[in-house]
Design an enzyme around this catalytic site. Sequence first.
Site, PDB file in Angstrom:
ATOM      1  CG  HIS A 139      -2.113  -0.854   1.093  1.00 57.38           C
ATOM      2  ND1 HIS A 139      -3.249  -0.680   1.862  1.00 57.38           N
ATOM      3  CD2 HIS A 139      -2.373  -1.901   0.269  1.00 57.38           C
ATOM      4  CE1 HIS A 139      -4.152  -1.597   1.520  1.00 57.38           C
ATOM      5  NE2 HIS A 139      -3.630  -2.342   0.564  1.00 57.38           N
TER       6      HIS A 139
ATOM      7  CE1 TYR B 200      -6.798   3.938  10.831  1.00 54.61           C
ATOM      8  CE2 TYR B 200      -5.990   4.342   8.603  1.00 54.61           C
ATOM      9  CZ  TYR B 200      -5.895   3.682   9.813  1.00 54.61           C
ATOM     10  OH  TYR B 200      -4.895   2.759  10.010  1.00 54.61           O
TER      11      TYR B 200
ATOM     12  N   PRO C  40      -5.509   0.927  18.176  1.00 55.76           N
ATOM     13  CG  PRO C  40      -7.388  -0.322  17.567  1.00 55.76           C
ATOM     14  CD  PRO C  40      -6.754   0.373  18.736  1.00 55.76           C
TER      15      PRO C  40
ATOM     16  CE  LYS D 288       2.586   3.929  13.481  1.00 54.44           C
ATOM     17  NZ  LYS D 288       3.395   3.664  12.290  1.00 54.44           N
TER      18      LYS D 288
ATOM     19  CE1 TYR E 151      -1.899   4.194   9.033  1.00 55.38           C
ATOM     20  CE2 TYR E 151      -0.756   3.364   7.084  1.00 55.38           C
ATOM     21  CZ  TYR E 151      -1.824   3.311   7.961  1.00 55.38           C
ATOM     22  OH  TYR E 151      -2.802   2.367   7.786  1.00 55.38           O
TER      23      TYR E 151
END
Length: 389
Positions: free
Chosen positions: A72, A200, A292, A296, A384
């Site tokens: 990704h 998200y 979550p 991580k 990220y």
Amino acid sequence: MKTQVCIVGAGPAALLLGHLLRAEGVECVVIERQTPDYILGRIRAGVLEEITVSLMARLGLDARLRAEGLPHGGFNLADGERLIRIDIADLTGKQVVVYGQTELTRDLMAAREERGLEVVYEAADVALHEVESDAPYVTYTKDGSEHRVDARFVVGCDGFHGPSRKAIPERVAREYLREYPFGWLGILADVPPCNHELIYANHERGFALASMRSETRSRYYVDVPLTDRVEEWNDERLWDELAIRLGPEAAAHMTRGPSLEKSIAPLRSYVFAPMRHGSLLLCGDAAHIVPPTGAKGLNLAASDVHYAAEALTGFFRRNEPDRVAAYSDTALARVWKSERFSWSLTRLMHRFPEDGPFERAMQVAELDYIASSRAAQTAIAENYVGLPV
């Protein structure tokens, strides 16, 4: 039984550490209270940072990960009206890989016999002794008999509820805790994902996440009050709620299907210090928990394992005792940065019960800034994809 390192727990962090030590010729034994099937039955994360992928590659155990993992180059933040894409490949030159934690654990398990990694499963009543000395040992019972493992070091990879952290005396321990007023209700289903990257979403009805484990298996979440029970959420109700919170664009591409698994997980931020005391080192959930939101958990455990493996290998193979002494400070420096990112993303994407118009206006302003600022997007992307180790 005598060994150089006794590892408590046999989840992915423990097995990863065991393989890294064996690859350097360090003797180790892994002790686990559950069965292999129980461990593989746990539903966990699926977004791997560079550190986790690189450790699997270093061990030569990444064949399935490379074949089946989904690279990704970005992810999305949704604010009810738009998708804000964070192009991590362009912003950092790196990517993450979607590959289920269960599959990574399976790969590590499958290699243990060939690599000479001894794992004792179904070990009951595991206890740590004399961890402040240079001769710690671990006891457990199996098949009605008591066993003892003498080691130079013990590494606790046994999760939040395991015995390892409790072996560190209260007089030296410091705990930092933030509990969140909601949990994540998750559904796993054999349906294609609604988007090729994670979403998200911050919606007036609450948070939602569209994720995946493969091109044919999806993982979705919504946040719910801690008083909710899974039984209150049948599949139809949950799919309907996801469609609303993720927005019309994602909903138009959503495929519904029966749940393979549904559960509610509470969210907390937690750090325990020190991560080393005497001859005991802590890794992963034994020392810290992250919400979550930032993906991580497993990756932070992998960075702990990296530091622990370097420290223990240095001690046994290169006569570098200072690496062990520095382990806690080294690991905690990265832990706190990851905790900060997970906390900040959780704060940005969730509606907290105590929040009022001001807090909501701050969220809107922050999302607007992120949407228009390459600098803001770069900061998010760097965190990220994973900070350097």
